[in-house]
Motif scaffolding. Structure first.
Motif, PDB file in Angstrom:
ATOM      1  N   GLY A 158       0.787  -1.225   0.000  1.00 12.15           N
ATOM      2  CA  GLY A 158       0.000   0.000   0.000  1.00 12.15           C
ATOM      3  C   GLY A 158       0.818   1.274   0.000  1.00 12.15           C
ATOM      4  N   SER A 159       2.143   1.154   0.056  1.00 14.53           N
ATOM      5  CA  SER A 159       3.015   2.330   0.057  1.00 14.53           C
ATOM      6  C   SER A 159       3.198   2.850  -1.365  1.00 14.53           C
ATOM      7  CB  SER A 159       4.376   1.981   0.664  1.00 14.53           C
ATOM      8  OG  SER A 159       5.332   2.981   0.387  1.00 14.53           O
ATOM      9  N   SER A 160       2.943   4.129  -1.575  1.00 14.57           N
ATOM     10  CA  SER A 160       3.140   4.714  -2.910  1.00 14.57           C
ATOM     11  C   SER A 160       4.625   4.763  -3.268  1.00 14.57           C
ATOM     12  CB  SER A 160       2.548   6.124  -2.962  1.00 14.57           C
ATOM     13  OG  SER A 160       3.138   6.959  -1.967  1.00 14.57           O
ATOM     14  N   GLU A 161       5.489   4.908  -2.270  1.00  9.53           N
ATOM     15  CA  GLU A 161       6.928   4.982  -2.521  1.00  9.53           C
ATOM     16  C   GLU A 161       7.455   3.679  -3.111  1.00  9.53           C
ATOM     17  OE1 GLU A 161      11.129   5.907  -0.140  1.00  9.53           O
ATOM     18  OE2 GLU A 161       9.241   5.712   0.970  1.00  9.53           O
ATOM     19  N   PHE A 162       6.893   2.563  -2.666  1.00  9.18           N
ATOM     20  CA  PHE A 162       7.369   1.262  -3.132  1.00  9.18           C
ATOM     21  C   PHE A 162       6.289   0.511  -3.924  1.00  9.18           C
ATOM     22  CE2 PHE A 162       9.784   2.099   0.832  1.00  9.18           C
ATOM     23  CZ  PHE A 162      11.052   2.188   0.273  1.00  9.18           C
ATOM     24  N   ALA A 163       5.443   1.283  -4.610  1.00  7.50           N
ATOM     25  CA  ALA A 163       4.323   0.686  -5.332  1.00  7.50           C
ATOM     26  C   ALA A 163       4.787  -0.306  -6.391  1.00  7.50           C
ATOM     27  CB  ALA A 163       3.474   1.778  -5.975  1.00  7.50           C
ATOM     28  N   ILE A 164       5.904  -0.007  -7.048  1.00  7.85           N
ATOM     29  CA  ILE A 164       6.390  -0.878  -8.114  1.00  7.85           C
ATOM     30  C   ILE A 164       6.742  -2.265  -7.571  1.00  7.85           C
ATOM     31  CG2 ILE A 164       8.786  -0.109  -7.884  1.00  7.85           C
ATOM     32  CD1 ILE A 164       9.083  -0.379 -10.883  1.00  7.85           C
ATOM     33  N   ILE A 165       7.217  -2.325  -6.320  1.00  7.54           N
ATOM     34  CA  ILE A 165       7.554  -3.605  -5.702  1.00  7.54           C
ATOM     35  C   ILE A 165       6.319  -4.239  -5.084  1.00  7.54           C
ATOM     36  CG2 ILE A 165       8.993  -4.732  -3.945  1.00  7.54           C
ATOM     37  CD1 ILE A 165      10.969  -2.387  -4.322  1.00  7.54           C
ATOM     38  N   GLY A 166       5.482  -3.426  -4.482  1.00  6.80           N
ATOM     39  CA  GLY A 166       4.239  -3.936  -3.913  1.00  6.80           C
ATOM     40  C   GLY A 166       3.365  -4.602  -4.957  1.00  6.80           C
ATOM     41  N   ASP A 170       2.056  -8.655  -5.450  1.00  9.84           N
ATOM     42  CA  ASP A 170       0.609  -8.708  -5.220  1.00  9.84           C
ATOM     43  C   ASP A 170       0.061 -10.115  -4.940  1.00  9.84           C
ATOM     44  OD1 ASP A 170      -0.598  -6.342  -4.860  1.00  9.84           O
ATOM     45  OD2 ASP A 170      -1.368  -6.111  -6.896  1.00  9.84           O
ATOM     46  N   PRO A 171       0.650 -11.190  -5.527  1.00  8.97           N
ATOM     47  CA  PRO A 171       0.141 -12.532  -5.205  1.00  8.97           C
ATOM     48  C   PRO A 171       0.098 -12.824  -3.701  1.00  8.97           C
ATOM     49  CG  PRO A 171       1.582 -12.661  -7.096  1.00  8.97           C
ATOM     50  CD  PRO A 171       1.664 -11.249  -6.586  1.00  8.97           C
ATOM     51  N   LEU A 172       0.981 -12.168  -2.921  1.00  7.09           N
ATOM     52  CA  LEU A 172       0.958 -12.363  -1.469  1.00  7.09           C
ATOM     53  C   LEU A 172      -0.356 -11.866  -0.871  1.00  7.09           C
ATOM     54  CD1 LEU A 172       4.545 -11.511  -0.184  1.00  7.09           C
ATOM     55  CD2 LEU A 172       3.396 -13.716  -0.124  1.00  7.09           C
ATOM     56  N   LYS A 173      -0.879 -10.768  -1.445  1.00  5.93           N
ATOM     57  CA  LYS A 173      -2.159 -10.254  -0.967  1.00  5.93           C
ATOM     58  C   LYS A 173      -3.266 -11.275  -1.203  1.00  5.93           C
ATOM     59  CE  LYS A 173      -1.268  -5.313  -1.695  1.00  5.93           C
ATOM     60  NZ  LYS A 173      -1.721  -4.102  -2.431  1.00  5.93           N
ATOM     61  N   ALA A 174      -3.234 -11.878  -2.399  1.00  5.49           N
ATOM     62  CA  ALA A 174      -4.252 -12.877  -2.724  1.00  5.49           C
ATOM     63  C   ALA A 174      -4.155 -14.071  -1.782  1.00  5.49           C
ATOM     64  CB  ALA A 174      -4.097 -13.324  -4.175  1.00  5.49           C
ATOM     65  N   LYS A 175      -2.924 -14.491  -1.480  1.00  2.00           N
ATOM     66  CA  LYS A 175      -2.745 -15.626  -0.571  1.00  2.00           C
ATOM     67  C   LYS A 175      -3.186 -15.262   0.852  1.00  2.00           C
ATOM     68  CE  LYS A 175       1.042 -17.530  -3.304  1.00  2.00           C
ATOM     69  NZ  LYS A 175       2.500 -17.726  -3.419  1.00  2.00           N
ATOM     70  N   ALA A 176      -2.917 -14.028   1.246  1.00  2.00           N
ATOM     71  CA  ALA A 176      -3.357 -13.584   2.576  1.00  2.00           C
ATOM     72  C   ALA A 176      -4.874 -13.617   2.663  1.00  2.00           C
ATOM     73  CB  ALA A 176      -2.843 -12.167   2.850  1.00  2.00           C
ATOM     74  N   GLY A 177      -5.525 -13.177   1.580  1.00  2.00           N
ATOM     75  CA  GLY A 177      -6.982 -13.219   1.538  1.00  2.00           C
ATOM     76  C   GLY A 177      -7.521 -14.632   1.610  1.00  2.00           C
ATOM     77  N   TYR A 178      -6.808 -15.565   0.991  1.00  2.00           N
ATOM     78  CA  TYR A 178      -7.215 -16.973   1.000  1.00  2.00           C
ATOM     79  C   TYR A 178      -7.209 -17.526   2.426  1.00  2.00           C
ATOM     80  CZ  TYR A 178      -6.770 -22.033   0.380  1.00  2.00           C
ATOM     81  OH  TYR A 178      -6.936 -23.393   0.474  1.00  2.00           O
ATOM     82  N   PHE A 179      -6.097 -17.278   3.141  1.00  2.00           N
ATOM     83  CA  PHE A 179      -5.994 -17.801   4.509  1.00  2.00           C
ATOM     84  C   PHE A 179      -6.994 -17.113   5.441  1.00  2.00           C
ATOM     85  CE2 PHE A 179      -1.590 -18.725   2.974  1.00  2.00           C
ATOM     86  CZ  PHE A 179      -1.693 -20.104   3.028  1.00  2.00           C
ATOM     87  N   THR A 180      -7.199 -15.807   5.216  1.00  2.00           N
ATOM     88  CA  THR A 180      -8.153 -15.064   6.049  1.00  2.00           C
ATOM     89  C   THR A 180      -9.568 -15.577   5.826  1.00  2.00           C
ATOM     90  OG1 THR A 180      -6.742 -13.104   5.952  1.00  2.00           O
ATOM     91  CG2 THR A 180      -9.046 -12.770   6.589  1.00  2.00           C
ATOM     92  N   LEU A 181      -9.928 -15.778   4.558  1.00  2.00           N
ATOM     93  CA  LEU A 181     -11.269 -16.246   4.217  1.00  2.00           C
ATOM     94  C   LEU A 181     -11.558 -17.609   4.832  1.00  2.00           C
ATOM     95  CD1 LEU A 181     -13.820 -15.571   2.534  1.00  2.00           C
ATOM     96  CD2 LEU A 181     -12.777 -16.831   0.641  1.00  2.00           C
ATOM     97  N   ARG A 182     -10.561 -18.458   4.844  1.00  2.00           N
ATOM     98  CA  ARG A 182     -10.725 -19.813   5.385  1.00  2.00           C
ATOM     99  C   ARG A 182     -10.483 -19.861   6.889  1.00  2.00           C
ATOM    100  NH1 ARG A 182     -10.440 -23.953   1.480  1.00  2.00           N
ATOM    101  NH2 ARG A 182      -9.512 -25.360   3.020  1.00  2.00           N
ATOM    102  N   ASN A 183     -10.181 -18.688   7.461  1.00  2.00           N
ATOM    103  CA  ASN A 183      -9.929 -18.595   8.903  1.00  2.00           C
ATOM    104  C   ASN A 183      -8.798 -19.533   9.330  1.00  2.00           C
ATOM    105  OD1 ASN A 183     -10.411 -17.423  11.393  1.00  2.00           O
ATOM    106  ND2 ASN A 183     -11.831 -19.042  12.035  1.00  2.00           N
TER     107      ASN A 183
END
Length: 380
Positions: A158-166, A170-183
């Motif tokens: 979410g940092s604009s300074e490091f947006a190119i790396i963030g 991005d796949p990490l965000k999707a994986k985080a959402g997966y684990f969160t959704l499945r609790n």
């Protein structure tokens, strides 16, 4: 790119013919002015030796080329066969300016990416912790302090300074959402990202490889790996040079395959396609110093008796020595391959896999010895 490259281009009135003339495998490729895109070609299907950029002062025209064979083609909407010398000269100049314009954009993007990468390393990253990164733990290797870095994905997400790396991670965000959704709890080290800096032959930062907790790898956008490498330690006056593909393989070779690290400079080219450019650079910097390729023993490609890692190593050594020499491959018995496949569901291919196998077998041998001692009793 010299100006003479644009002296004798082929001119076409339809885009597919222009792309076909340079061997493009994508006959629908296009690019606006100031944008540089690459594509695969017939002469090297696995490499993006082709390029295309929009042609200035035209409505949808473009210039395209092939770095491998030196071919150049220009698509001009409404092109007619008969042009005056002055018109041809003008078109050649348009092609040259189009290429230079796109290159300036690329270099600007690259400078921005490298500045961002440098800020990440200097201000956010830390040296590897006493608790190994999950990837290093699985690979059973430990890099020297200051040769690789880590950062927490949550710090830059979410940092604009490091947006190119963030965005790259991005796949990490999707994986985080997966684990969160499945609790479900996040895996150990989920937030930790390994950063492997890649330097050019003069020691300047060229790009970086990012490795997530599960071993997924990404290179820094807008940068190039060509000719760049990573080394587990510095040796300004080597007596021998060893070139590997990946970081874990280089660390394994440094620990297991050479007798005296003081005499060797071990290098990770990061990809098999980069073995040759790295070897050429090192051969120029250290003339007369023997180079050994510690190649991966990949599954043979279709229609060939060797894997891509060995093929690229042989091409590289032939380029610098004129013959296929100085190549070492890891050797796996049928029993070793079955054991590795049973545990990891894949075949072993490189010197890091060999290191892991030897560690597993040593553990098995230790446990069997312990069981024998427990069964027979200890006799002084």
């Amino acid at each position: 790119m010299t100006s003479t490259y644009f002296d004798s281009p082929e001119l076409f009135g339809d885009p597919e013919s222009a792309l076909s003339a340079v061997g493009s495998k994508d006959l629908g490729a296009t690019a606006p002015v100031g944008v540089f895109r690459r594509f695969k070609t017939d002469d090297h299907p696995n490499k993006k030796n082709g390029w295309i950029t929009g042609l200035v002062n035209t409505n949808g025209g473009f210039v395209c080329g092939n770095w491998f064979n030196g071919k150049l083609a220009i698509y001009i909407p409404g092109y007619k066969q008969h042009l005056s010398k002055e018109q041809l000269k003008q078109i050649r100049e348009q092609a040259r300016q189009s290429y230079l314009s796109a290159q300036r954009v690329i270099m600007k993007e690259r400078r921005f990416a490298l500045d961002t990468l440098a800020r990440l390393i200097n201000n956010v990253c830390y040296n590897t912790l006493s608790i190994p990164h999950p990837y290093l733990y699985r690979k059973m290797v430990t890099p020297f302090k200051g040769t690789v870095f880590e950062f927490e994905f949550g710090v830059i997400a979410g940092s604009s300074e490091f947006a190119i790396i963030g965005n790259l991670l991005d796949p990490l965000k999707a994986k985080a959402g997966y684990f969160t959704l499945r609790n479900e709890p996040f895996p150990e080290g989920f937030n930790r990202v390994l950063l492997v800096p890649v330097y050019d032959i003069d020691g300047y930062l060229q790009t970086a490889e990012f490795i997530t907790y599960d071993g997924e790898k990404r290179f820094m956008p807008c940068c190039t790996t060509k000719g760049g490498f990573w080394s587990p330690y510095d040796n300004p006056k080597p007596k021998a040079i060893g070139i590997c593909e990946g970081m874990a393989t280089a660390l394994s070779v440094a620990e297991d395959q050479i007798e005296d690290k003081n005499n060797w400079l071990i290098i990770a080219a990061m990809t098999c396609g980069n073995l040759e450019p790295v070897a050429i650079s090192l051969n120029r910097k250290y003339p007369g110093i023997p180079i050994t390729f510690f190649a991966d023993s990949d599954k043979p490609q279709e229609g060939k008796d060797k894997g891509i890692g060995e093929i690229k190593a042989r091409e590289a050594t032939k380029r610098i020595y004129g013959i296929e020499a100085g190549i070492q491959l890891p050797e796996f018995s049928e029993a070793d391959t079955r054991l590795f496949r049973d545990i990891f569901n894949k075949d072993p291919t490189d010197f890091n896999d060999l290191r892991i196998l030897n560690a597993i077998k040593a553990e098995f041998a230790f446990r069997m010895a312990q069981e024998n001692l427990n069964t027979e009793g200890y006799h002084a």
